[in-house]
Design an enzyme around this catalytic site. Structure first.
Site, mmCIF file in Angstrom:
data_model
loop_
_atom_site.group_PDB
_atom_site.id
_atom_site.type_symbol
_atom_site.label_atom_id
_atom_site.label_comp_id
_atom_site.label_asym_id
_atom_site.label_seq_id
_atom_site.Cartn_x
_atom_site.Cartn_y
_atom_site.Cartn_z
ATOM 1 C CG ASP A 21 -1.733 1.250 1.360
ATOM 2 O OD1 ASP A 21 -2.608 1.492 0.523
ATOM 3 O OD2 ASP A 21 -1.472 2.019 2.317
ATOM 4 C CD GLU B 124 -2.710 -2.303 -1.277
ATOM 5 O OE1 GLU B 124 -2.868 -1.103 -1.579
ATOM 6 O OE2 GLU B 124 -3.458 -2.904 -0.473
#
Length: 241
Positions: free
Chosen positions: A53, A124
């Site tokens: 992230d 991610e």
């Protein structure tokens, strides 16, 4: 690691970037990134997703700084929000066929409504795995820049479709009608359900559109985009005199 699994993951990495050197450390991290929490395994994607992230946001910021130097800061923030969104991550994961490589528990395997969320989380985590193994952002840029270019082009060409709430607010305030009113309700409790939330948007007591989404934010954005389309083709509400 099972030799078949290692070969499968090596092929996935090469499809990301043929220049990436394959070694046991990288394979191990990619395997972890593609191991969902539902599998019950201690080494799963959670921490790599957390790292990914932060890496994604930094790399996307660098992309905008390199390729869109004329954008104002507010526009840069709006563009970045699209370049790091769950929807965008899920689309990138879909191009990879990432779900084919995911190790899932039985419950997650049967939850088709959560597939988009699973692809986004794994993508991610894969970003986090590459950064952890290679220690730089350039590999991330080589992989993601073509995807960012396409998304940025679409966002800048039709901004109301991607940031409908801001565009609708600017229009309504410019007409002296005050702020749009959003009424959002939760229709299901299923995580990842694309119709989990229903939002209705109105301006000056006139309902303009309704739309659904996986989150309140997504439902509101979709409703705002629908309202803008409705305003283009019908009589807009007018401020009372």
């Amino acid at each position: 690691m099972d030799p078949f699994r290692a070969a499968e993951l090596s092929d996935l990495i090469q499809r990301l970037d043929a220049e990436i050197p394959i070694d046991p450390k990288l394979l191990d991290l990619v395997d972890q990134a593609l191991t969902h929490v539902s599998s019950g395994r201690t080494r799963n994607l959670e921490r790599l997703e957390f790292l990914g992230d932060a890496v994604l946001r930094l790399a996307a910021t660098e992309f905008i700084d390199r390729h869109h130097t004329d954008l104002a800061v507010g526009a840069c923030s709006n563009l970045r929000a699209q370049l790091v969104s769950d929807r965008w991550l899920a689309e990138v994961g879909e191009t990879l066929g990432i779900e084919q490589h995911l190790l899932l528990g039985r419950h997650a395997q049967g939850d088709r409504s959560a597939q988009s969320r699973l692809r986004a989380d794994a993508t991610e985590a894969l970003i986090g795995a590459l950064y952890s193994a290679l220690g730089d952002l350039e590999t991330i840029h080589r992989w993601l820049t073509p995807h960012w270019r396409a998304t940025a082009q679409a966002v800048l060409a039709t901004p109301h479709q991607f940031n409908g709430k801001t565009s609708l607010q600017e229009w309504s305030q410019g007409q002296g009608l005050g702020l749009p009113d959003y009424s959002t309700e939760e229709c299901s409790h299923q995580h990842g359900d694309p119709e989990r939330f229903l939002c209705r948007v109105s301006i000056h007591n006139k309902e303009l559109a309704e739309a659904k989404g996986r989150s309140r934010k997504e439902a509101e954005q979709n409703a705002a985009a629908g309202a803008l389309q409705a305003l283009e083709g019908s009589d807009a509400p007018q401020a009372s005199q």
